[in-house]
Structure formats: structure tokens, C-alpha cells
Design an enzyme around this catalytic site. Structure first.
Site, mmCIF file in Angstrom:
data_model
loop_
_atom_site.group_PDB
_atom_site.id
_atom_site.type_symbol
_atom_site.label_atom_id
_atom_site.label_comp_id
_atom_site.label_asym_id
_atom_site.label_seq_id
_atom_site.Cartn_x
_atom_site.Cartn_y
_atom_site.Cartn_z
ATOM 1 N N CYS A 161 0.693 -1.944 -7.045
ATOM 2 C CA CYS A 161 1.146 -0.396 -6.769
ATOM 3 C C CYS A 161 0.038 0.710 -7.115
ATOM 4 C CB CYS A 161 2.137 -0.027 -7.751
ATOM 5 S SG CYS A 161 3.206 -1.320 -8.245
ATOM 6 N N HIS A 214 11.054 -3.050 -5.413
ATOM 7 C CA HIS A 214 10.354 -2.993 -4.296
ATOM 8 C C HIS A 214 10.207 -4.693 -3.876
ATOM 9 C CE1 HIS A 214 7.959 0.970 -4.905
ATOM 10 N NE2 HIS A 214 8.903 1.077 -3.825
HETATM 11 C C1 CIR Z 1 8.582 4.712 -8.706
HETATM 12 O O1 CIR Z 1 9.612 4.451 -9.047
HETATM 13 O O2 CIR Z 1 8.432 5.172 -7.561
HETATM 14 C C2 CIR Z 1 7.622 4.662 -9.633
HETATM 15 N N1 CIR Z 1 7.942 4.795 -10.789
HETATM 16 C C3 CIR Z 1 6.897 3.216 -9.581
HETATM 17 C C4 CIR Z 1 6.420 2.835 -8.224
HETATM 18 C C5 CIR Z 1 6.033 1.588 -8.262
HETATM 19 N N2 CIR Z 1 5.302 1.160 -6.958
HETATM 20 C C6 CIR Z 1 5.260 -0.039 -6.522
HETATM 21 O O3 CIR Z 1 5.874 -1.110 -7.044
HETATM 22 N N3 CIR Z 1 4.576 -0.188 -5.297
#
Ligand code: CIR
Length: 260
Positions: free
Chosen positions: A253, A166
Site C-alpha cells: 500500500c 483489499h
Molecule cells: C483505507 O482504509 O483506505 C486505509 N486506511 C488503508 C488503505 C490500505 N491500502 C492498501 O491496502 N492498498
């Protein structure tokens, strides 16, 4: 309203017992210790509370492996919250509870079926939102976010990124005017009016910081980057979320920050 007088609600969700089945894009799968993940997540919530945030638990979703990463389910600005459309099918079930949790605080807006957008791709600097063109966020998502926020005086810019999940894996805004960034993943020239601080070379994941109550939280694996911020006058605190880092998650996150 005087911005200094505003308080913060941090919406969070407990770690799923199925976290080991999380999505992974740039990392290999390694075992995740659920008990440690739960304890570190509780520590994170306690720290947010100690910094003045009211921590509110969203509906638990034990069958959503990535449900703890609530940031991805919404984009919240002062006037409105946009409920996102995650870019992977396993995460679409997470957004309904985000809408329910945000409804008391903000008018809600929704994206069309053509759009994908995850909150981790959105970095706000004042009334400008930078949005990463990632594997999770498409051009329709960026365009619709722009259309929805334009009436409130926000400008939305798409930003190229490479090598990370991201935009906020690559960079975050640190008040009053810094952007801490991994220059291998994003070109900081995009962020006009800010001062870039590069992560330490051996701390590639250090750029995901979260500022709450005047304190900038930095991942515990990134002490040298924290020192760089401190040298610029930023108050920092190291936070241990190493088990969630194995799921490609980090500090921003794991909460949805709502100023009230
Ligand atoms: C994903 O791949 O969606 C999750 N394992 C990690 C999401 C992390 N979110 C973020 O950086 N906002």
C-alpha cells in the site's frame, strides 16, 4: 527490452499528521504514534532504495489521512497507468497527485464516474490482473479496467474476497510463480499457473508482501510465513510497519512501483 535490465521507481508519500483519522473497515481504532509511523515509513523508503529503487516523494497531502497508501491511487502496467477512483470519499483527493507523479513515466487513463477501484485490489501475475470485488472496488471498476487494458494484451479477472479490505490484504504474487495467501479470505484456486503458499495460521496479515530487486519484503509480525517462503527458495526480508498496520495499511500500500 531485457526485463532484468529495468530499474524501479517507487513513488511514496509522507505520512499525514492526520493519520489517526484514517479509514478503518475491519480493524478497531487504536492510537497511532505519528513519530513512530514517520520513522517506520522512512525505514521502508530507505530499504526500497537499498534494494535499487529510486524513491520519489509525491506531493505531500497533510490533510489526507490515508494519503500515505499511494498504491490505491493507480494501477501501473508497462504500457499505461490507470488512475483509480477510490471507494471512499475521503480518499478521492489523492488521485490528482498520482496522475501528476505518473505522467512522466506512463500514458494515463481514467475511469468513469460509475467506477470505483483501488490499487490494493489489483494483483498482477504476468499479463493477467486479478481484481478483488471488495467494499472499495465495484463491477464497473473491474469492467473498465478490463476494457482499458485489453488492447495491451492483458486479461482481467474479478475475484471474490471476504473478511479483509483489499485483495492484496489476502494475497500477493511472489516471483517466480508463488501466491502467498490467507485462505480464509480468498480462494487461491482462482490463480491458475501459480503455486499457493498459505500464511502461518497465527499470521493472518502476512500475505501482503512486496518484491523489489529480487527480495520479498514480509511484514515483521509474520516471521513464520517468511520462513515458509524461504523454504521455497524465496529471499525474504522482514519490514516493520506496525503503526501503519493500525491504519489497515501494509507493505504494498505504501508505494507505487513503476518499472522504467
Ligand atoms: C483505507 O482504509 O483506505 C486505509 N486506511 C488503508 C488503505 C490500505 N491500502 C492498501 O491496502 N492498498
Amino acid at each position: 527490452m531485457n526485463p532484468a535490465a529495468r530499474s524501479v521507481v517507487a513513488l511514496v508519500r509522507e505520512v499525514s499528521p492526520r493519520i489517526a483519522e484514517c479509514q478503518l473497515t475491519h480493524l478497531g481504532r487504536v492510537p497511532i504514534d505519528l513519530d513512530i509511523a514517520l520513522a517506520q515509513h522512512r525505514g521502508y523508503c530507505d530499504l526500497l532504495a537499498s534494494l535499487g529503487a529510486t524513491v520519489e516523494a509525491m506531493t505531500a497531502l497533510p490533510d489526507a489521512p490515508d494519503g500515505v497508501f499511494v498504491e490505491d491511487t493507480a494501477v501501473v502496467v508497462d504500457e499505461v497507468a490507470i488512475i483509480t477512483r477510490p471507494g471512499v470519499a475521503s480518499r478521492t483527493r489523492e488521485t490528482e497527485s498520482a496522475a501528476a507523479a505518473l505522467a512522466p513515466y506512463r500514458a494515463l487513463r481514467f475511469l468513469s464516474n460509475a467506477a470505483t477501484l483501488e490499487g490494493g485490489d489489483v494483483m498482477r501475475v504476468g499479463r493477467t490482473l486479478y481484481v478483488g470485488r471488495s467494499g472499495r472496488t465495484n463491477q464497473a471498476g473491474i469492467d473498465e479496467l478490463s476494457e482499458l487494458l485489453h488492447p495491451f494484451g492483458y486479461t482481467v479477472h474479478g475475484v471474490a474476497l471476504e473478511g479483509c479490505l483489499h485483495l492484496k490484504t489476502a494475497c500477493t504474487f511472489v516471483p517466480p510463480h508463488f501466491v502467498v495467501a490467507n485462505p480464509a479470505w480468498v480462494d487461491v484456486e482462482a490463480f491458475s499457473g501459480t503455486t499457493a503458499i498459505a500464511v502461518a495460521a497465527d499470521e493472518p496479515f502476512a500475505a501482503n508482501t512486496l518484491t523489489v530487486g529480487g527480495v520479498t519484503l514480509v511484514p515483521s509480525h509474520s516471521p513464520r510465513t517468511a520462513e515458509r517462503l524461504a523454504a521455497k527458495g524465496v529471499t525474504t526480508r522482514l519490514v516493520e510497519l506496525s503503526e501503519l498496520a493500525k491504519a489497515e495499511g501494509a507493505l504494498t500500500c505504501s508505494s507505487l512501483i513503476v518499472e522504467v
